[in-house]
Motif scaffolding. Sequence first.
Motif, short mmCIF file in Angstrom:
data_model
loop_
_atom_site.label_atom_id
_atom_site.label_comp_id
_atom_site.label_asym_id
_atom_site.label_seq_id
_atom_site.Cartn_x
_atom_site.Cartn_y
_atom_site.Cartn_z
N PRO A 6 -7.16 5.58 5.19
CA PRO A 6 -7.60 5.54 6.67
C PRO A 6 -8.79 4.50 6.64
O PRO A 6 -9.06 4.13 8.06
N GLU A 7 -9.54 3.98 5.82
CA GLU A 7 -10.55 2.96 5.92
C GLU A 7 -9.62 1.69 6.34
O GLU A 7 -10.22 0.95 7.02
N LEU A 8 -8.78 1.41 5.91
CA LEU A 8 -7.89 0.08 6.09
C LEU A 8 -7.41 0.12 7.39
O LEU A 8 -7.41 -0.91 8.14
N ALA A 9 -6.89 1.46 7.89
CA ALA A 9 -6.25 1.50 9.19
C ALA A 9 -7.63 1.23 10.16
O ALA A 9 -7.30 0.34 11.08
N ALA A 10 -8.71 1.89 10.11
CA ALA A 10 -9.95 1.66 10.95
C ALA A 10 -9.98 0.23 10.75
O ALA A 10 -10.88 -0.08 11.92
N ALA A 11 -10.29 -0.42 9.91
CA ALA A 11 -10.51 -1.88 9.76
C ALA A 11 -9.59 -2.71 10.53
O ALA A 11 -9.95 -3.98 10.91
N GLY A 12 -8.24 -2.13 10.91
CA GLY A 12 -7.59 -3.04 11.78
C GLY A 12 -6.26 -3.78 11.26
O GLY A 12 -5.54 -4.62 11.65
N VAL A 13 -5.91 -3.43 9.75
CA VAL A 13 -4.90 -3.99 9.11
C VAL A 13 -3.57 -3.86 9.84
O VAL A 13 -3.39 -2.77 10.26
N ALA A 14 -2.43 -4.55 9.60
CA ALA A 14 -1.19 -4.24 10.17
C ALA A 14 -0.14 -3.92 9.13
O ALA A 14 0.85 -3.11 9.38
N ARG A 15 -0.78 -4.08 7.78
CA ARG A 15 0.25 -3.48 6.55
C ARG A 15 -0.50 -3.53 5.33
O ARG A 15 -1.48 -4.20 5.17
N VAL A 16 -0.22 -2.44 4.63
CA VAL A 16 -0.80 -2.10 3.33
C VAL A 16 0.54 -1.74 2.44
O VAL A 16 1.20 -1.20 2.75
N SER A 17 0.43 -2.68 1.07
CA SER A 17 1.16 -2.39 0.13
C SER A 17 0.59 -1.82 -0.99
O SER A 17 -0.73 -1.90 -1.24
N MET A 18 1.27 -1.61 -2.07
CA MET A 18 0.67 -1.10 -3.45
C MET A 18 1.03 -1.86 -4.68
O MET A 18 0.78 -1.53 -5.67
N GLY A 19 2.04 -2.66 -4.60
CA GLY A 19 2.27 -3.67 -5.74
C GLY A 19 2.98 -3.09 -6.68
O GLY A 19 3.72 -1.95 -6.67
N PRO A 20 2.55 -3.14 -8.09
CA PRO A 20 3.02 -2.68 -9.28
C PRO A 20 2.38 -1.17 -9.52
O PRO A 20 2.94 -0.43 -10.42
N GLY A 21 1.52 -0.68 -8.71
CA GLY A 21 0.61 0.29 -8.64
C GLY A 21 1.67 1.52 -8.72
O GLY A 21 1.80 2.48 -9.70
N PRO A 22 2.76 1.86 -7.80
CA PRO A 22 3.83 3.01 -7.99
C PRO A 22 4.45 3.13 -9.35
O PRO A 22 4.50 4.11 -9.78
N MET A 23 4.83 1.92 -9.74
CA MET A 23 5.54 1.88 -11.20
C MET A 23 4.55 2.55 -12.17
O MET A 23 4.68 3.27 -13.15
N GLY A 24 3.06 2.01 -12.05
CA GLY A 24 2.06 2.50 -12.95
C GLY A 24 1.95 4.05 -13.11
O GLY A 24 1.90 4.66 -13.98
N ALA A 25 2.06 4.35 -11.64
CA ALA A 25 1.77 6.02 -11.42
C ALA A 25 2.81 6.79 -11.91
O ALA A 25 3.09 7.75 -12.82
N ALA A 26 4.22 6.12 -11.72
CA ALA A 26 5.27 7.03 -12.34
C ALA A 26 5.35 7.00 -13.92
O ALA A 26 5.68 8.00 -14.50
N TYR A 27 5.03 5.88 -14.54
CA TYR A 27 5.25 5.64 -16.04
C TYR A 27 4.06 6.47 -16.76
O TYR A 27 4.06 6.71 -17.80
N ALA A 28 2.82 6.49 -15.81
CA ALA A 28 1.88 7.38 -16.30
C ALA A 28 2.00 8.85 -16.43
O ALA A 28 2.01 9.28 -17.63
N ALA A 29 2.81 9.18 -15.44
CA ALA A 29 3.39 10.57 -15.59
C ALA A 29 4.39 10.64 -16.88
O ALA A 29 4.51 11.76 -17.46
#
Length: 268
Positions: A222-245
């Motif tokens: 929400p803060e990034l949206a309020a700042a006005g960005v057009a795109r947000v990505s997560m890079g390798p973070g989702p793989m990290g979250a999956a493999y942490a599980a």
Amino acid sequence: MPITEESAARARRLRELHRPGDPLVLVNVWDAASARVVAAAPGTAALATASWSIAAARGSADGERLPLGEMLDGIARVAAAVDLPVTADLERGYGATPADVGASVTRALEAGAVGCNIEDGLPEWGPAGPLRPLEEQLERLRAVREAGERAGVPLVLNARTDALAEGLPVREAVRRGRAFLDAGADCVFALGAETVPVVEELVEALDGRVSVLATTGGPSLPELAAAGVARVSMGPGPMGAAYAALRRLAEDAAAGRPLPTDLAFRPS
């Protein structure tokens, strides 16, 4: 995968999803299973690959150490698994020259991607510093745009600058970002923009055509949206979250603890 009118339609849809203040949020994927899981989540409108994750899944390091053919195979498997626009992380463009970069992008389009990331960081410090000289980078970005035009696909070019990540001032990220947009980029990915004031400065200077990386401890979505960005990505973070599980599951199994209730989950 042949380039068709559907490819062009998906590219146009991907571009439409880049709305300053109402950003496209991308949960990066790395194979067919992760693509299907993310695509099935309500609200998912597009997918992005992460080069780090595709390389890691194949036992390789990031930084174009995975051969282009294998990277493209990973992209193709993601694109074939879903009916959504896919944008591909192509790192530095897999090419020594602008023509080589254009050829790599053509192959990515043939693999099913309709957008791409191209970064300006160098693997090692060169005579001009950690970033590719600006005019050289602009030639590479123009070659990307031309490759899309030749293929009849209005691909979405997310031009990444590593200026902030390399400790350079915001004004350098802005200088490069403006030049990238003038060269045909649709959005500027400012790696290292990790505070709201920096993001807001970039958004103002680049007319909202800004992409950022969401990180743990950084600004919230929400803060990034309020700042006005057009795109947000997560890079390798989702793989990290999956493999942490996965790691927690392995630890629970080894310790004889109760197994999670989502053990029966299967990608559709």
